[in-house]
Design a protein around this motif. Structure first.
Motif, PDB file in Angstrom:
ATOM      1  N   GLY A 286      39.956  39.508  45.358  1.00 34.27           N
ATOM      2  CA  GLY A 286      41.123  40.193  44.803  1.00 34.27           C
ATOM      3  C   GLY A 286      42.390  40.053  45.627  1.00 34.27           C
ATOM      4  N   ALA A 287      42.360  39.308  46.705  1.00 38.49           N
ATOM      5  CA  ALA A 287      43.538  39.179  47.559  1.00 38.49           C
ATOM      6  C   ALA A 287      44.588  38.292  46.890  1.00 38.49           C
ATOM      7  CB  ALA A 287      43.149  38.574  48.904  1.00 38.49           C
ATOM      8  N   PRO A 288      45.865  38.757  46.859  1.00 37.76           N
ATOM      9  CA  PRO A 288      46.901  37.916  46.256  1.00 37.76           C
ATOM     10  C   PRO A 288      47.192  36.694  47.124  1.00 37.76           C
ATOM     11  CG  PRO A 288      47.865  39.894  47.195  1.00 37.76           C
ATOM     12  CD  PRO A 288      46.388  40.032  47.313  1.00 37.76           C
ATOM     13  N   LYS A 289      47.604  35.623  46.472  1.00 41.36           N
ATOM     14  CA  LYS A 289      47.905  34.391  47.223  1.00 41.36           C
ATOM     15  C   LYS A 289      49.184  34.529  48.043  1.00 41.36           C
ATOM     16  CE  LYS A 289      45.454  31.182  44.200  1.00 41.36           C
ATOM     17  NZ  LYS A 289      44.313  32.011  44.260  1.00 41.36           N
ATOM     18  N   THR A 290      50.180  35.244  47.535  1.00 43.45           N
ATOM     19  CA  THR A 290      51.421  35.504  48.267  1.00 43.45           C
ATOM     20  C   THR A 290      51.671  37.018  48.289  1.00 43.45           C
ATOM     21  OG1 THR A 290      52.658  35.205  46.226  1.00 43.45           O
ATOM     22  CG2 THR A 290      52.469  33.294  47.676  1.00 43.45           C
ATOM     23  N   PRO A 291      51.267  37.709  49.347  1.00 45.58           N
ATOM     24  CA  PRO A 291      51.405  39.168  49.363  1.00 45.58           C
ATOM     25  C   PRO A 291      52.840  39.673  49.578  1.00 45.58           C
ATOM     26  CG  PRO A 291      50.397  38.407  51.386  1.00 45.58           C
ATOM     27  CD  PRO A 291      50.536  37.208  50.494  1.00 45.58           C
ATOM     28  N   ASN A 292      53.751  38.868  50.144  1.00 47.59           N
ATOM     29  CA  ASN A 292      55.150  39.271  50.380  1.00 47.59           C
ATOM     30  C   ASN A 292      55.245  40.584  51.152  1.00 47.59           C
ATOM     31  OD1 ASN A 292      56.135  37.031  48.960  1.00 47.59           O
ATOM     32  ND2 ASN A 292      55.990  38.133  47.015  1.00 47.59           N
ATOM     33  N   LEU A 293      54.501  40.700  52.244  1.00 40.63           N
ATOM     34  CA  LEU A 293      54.446  41.964  52.978  1.00 40.63           C
ATOM     35  C   LEU A 293      55.781  42.327  53.633  1.00 40.63           C
ATOM     36  CD1 LEU A 293      50.913  41.862  54.605  1.00 40.63           C
ATOM     37  CD2 LEU A 293      51.698  43.179  52.654  1.00 40.63           C
ATOM     38  N   LYS A 294      56.528  41.347  54.135  1.00 46.80           N
ATOM     39  CA  LYS A 294      57.808  41.659  54.772  1.00 46.80           C
ATOM     40  C   LYS A 294      58.758  42.291  53.767  1.00 46.80           C
ATOM     41  CE  LYS A 294      61.547  39.596  57.412  1.00 46.80           C
ATOM     42  NZ  LYS A 294      62.090  38.366  57.984  1.00 46.80           N
ATOM     43  N   ARG A 295      58.816  41.721  52.579  1.00 48.60           N
ATOM     44  CA  ARG A 295      59.678  42.251  51.531  1.00 48.60           C
ATOM     45  C   ARG A 295      59.223  43.651  51.111  1.00 48.60           C
ATOM     46  NH1 ARG A 295      59.866  39.785  45.587  1.00 48.60           N
ATOM     47  NH2 ARG A 295      61.221  41.324  44.659  1.00 48.60           N
ATOM     48  N   LYS A 296      57.923  43.864  51.033  1.00 48.36           N
ATOM     49  CA  LYS A 296      57.401  45.170  50.641  1.00 48.36           C
ATOM     50  C   LYS A 296      57.646  46.216  51.720  1.00 48.36           C
ATOM     51  CE  LYS A 296      54.102  43.357  47.384  1.00 48.36           C
ATOM     52  NZ  LYS A 296      52.737  43.264  46.923  1.00 48.36           N
ATOM     53  N   PHE A 297      57.571  45.840  52.999  1.00 45.98           N
ATOM     54  CA  PHE A 297      57.862  46.786  54.077  1.00 45.98           C
ATOM     55  C   PHE A 297      59.335  47.175  54.073  1.00 45.98           C
ATOM     56  CE2 PHE A 297      54.131  45.573  57.084  1.00 45.98           C
ATOM     57  CZ  PHE A 297      53.272  46.258  56.257  1.00 45.98           C
ATOM     58  N   ILE A 298      60.229  46.222  53.821  1.00 43.10           N
ATOM     59  CA  ILE A 298      61.657  46.528  53.754  1.00 43.10           C
ATOM     60  C   ILE A 298      61.941  47.438  52.564  1.00 43.10           C
ATOM     61  CG2 ILE A 298      63.929  45.511  53.349  1.00 43.10           C
ATOM     62  CD1 ILE A 298      62.946  43.097  55.022  1.00 43.10           C
TER      63      ILE A 298
END
Length: 87
Positions: free
Chosen positions: A43-55
């Motif tokens: 179930g892990a996404p290929k591009t999680p975009n964690l930096k954008r989500k933290f901002i």
């Protein structure tokens, strides 16, 4: 001042974590579920975009925190006084 800076910071941290768990699933899509070959989870996404989500989490929680602090300071959401009485 009805509450101290440590309490204000603690309320911000709680707001940040709640908003983080609300923002994490945003932007993920239903991808084809093929067996992973690189050792990752299904179930892990290929591009999680964690930096954008933290901002995003930081500025949304700042707005939420400012609203909560406004309600506390005008008296619509009073916090209990947990300090023992001074003799």
């Amino acid at each position: 001042m009805p509450i101290g800076p440590v309490t204000m910071f603690a309320i911000y941290i709680v707001c940040w974590w709640v908003v983080l768990f609300a923002v994490l699933p945003l932007g993920t899509s239903a991808e084809t579920h093929e067996p992973p070959t690189d050792g990752s989870q299904w179930g892990a996404p290929k591009t999680p975009n964690l930096k954008r989500k933290f901002i995003t989490t930081t500025w949304v929680s700042l707005i939420l925190w400012a609203g909560v602090m406004g309600l506390v300071f005008i008296g619509w959401m009073p916090l209990p006084d947990l300090a023992p009485p001074v003799p």
